[in-house]
Design a protein around this motif. Structure first.
Motif: not given
Length: 200
Positions: A159-182
């Protein structure tokens, strides 16, 4: 095929595909055999429909129209599956592997369709880059498969590198994903804070 007829066909096919995806019930609880089988059947139905129109349309449509139509339909499919998977609010470890397997199942079984959209003969690295360009939601769909097997620190770094943004992920999507898995932990709190503060 006249434009109006093709438009109606695309709408009909897309509706059938969404109905097939709905059969997966949001891809929830795939660590349970019954739910996994439903999700797997859903993916197989999607592949079947896509392969059917691939064979039919490639033979009758001008290449540019075939390519544009298929890219639109594939984009709709990948967007919907990705959205459903990202809405899962709690994933067991086994569940992440099952979801990853379902994504790979879809990608592997659509290889001939993918190759019909490009000039290449093999699905090598360069071909995937080309496909990501013409089917924008594909990049996010493929990245999701990687995320399902990544560590918390790796996801944060991506996320920090911008790689996920480049793939179309939003900050809230990544945060929710992290909460769901970890599970909740000081490290998770730190990473979530970092993701929320790092501009996309």
């Amino acid at each position: 095929m006249a434009d109006g007829v093709l438009t109606r066909q695309i709408q009909l096919v897309t509706a059938n595909l969404i109905e097939a995806i709905d059969g997966a019930d949001g891809f929830q609880n795939t660590h349970q055999p019954q739910h996994y089988e439903s999700a797997k059947f859903s993916i197989e139905q999607v592949v079947f429909i896509l392969e059917k129109i691939h064979i039919m349309w490639e033979s009758i449509l001008p290449r540019s129209i075939y390519k544009r139509s298929m890219c639109y339909i594939l984009g709709s499919v990948f967007s919907r599956i990705t959205k459903d998977m990202l809405l899962i609010d709690d994933m067991a470890a086994e569940e992440t592997l099952q979801l990853q397997g379902l994504i790979h199942l879809a990608l592997e079984n659509l290889s001939s369709l993918f190759l019909s959209l490009v000039e290449n003969e093999f699905l090598d690295h360069q071909t995937w880059i080309e496909l990501d360009e013409i089917i924008r939601p594909l990049k996010k769909f493929r990245k999701l498969a990687e995320l399902l097997d990544m560590s918390l620190k790796s996801i944060t770094a991506a996320w920090e590198s911008g790689e996920l943004t480049n793939c179309g992920f939003t900050s809230s999507e990544v945060q929710n994903f992290v909460k769901a898995i970890f599970a909740d932990s000081p490290l998770r709190k730190e990473c979530l804070l970092w993701i929320s503060r790092t501009p996309s």
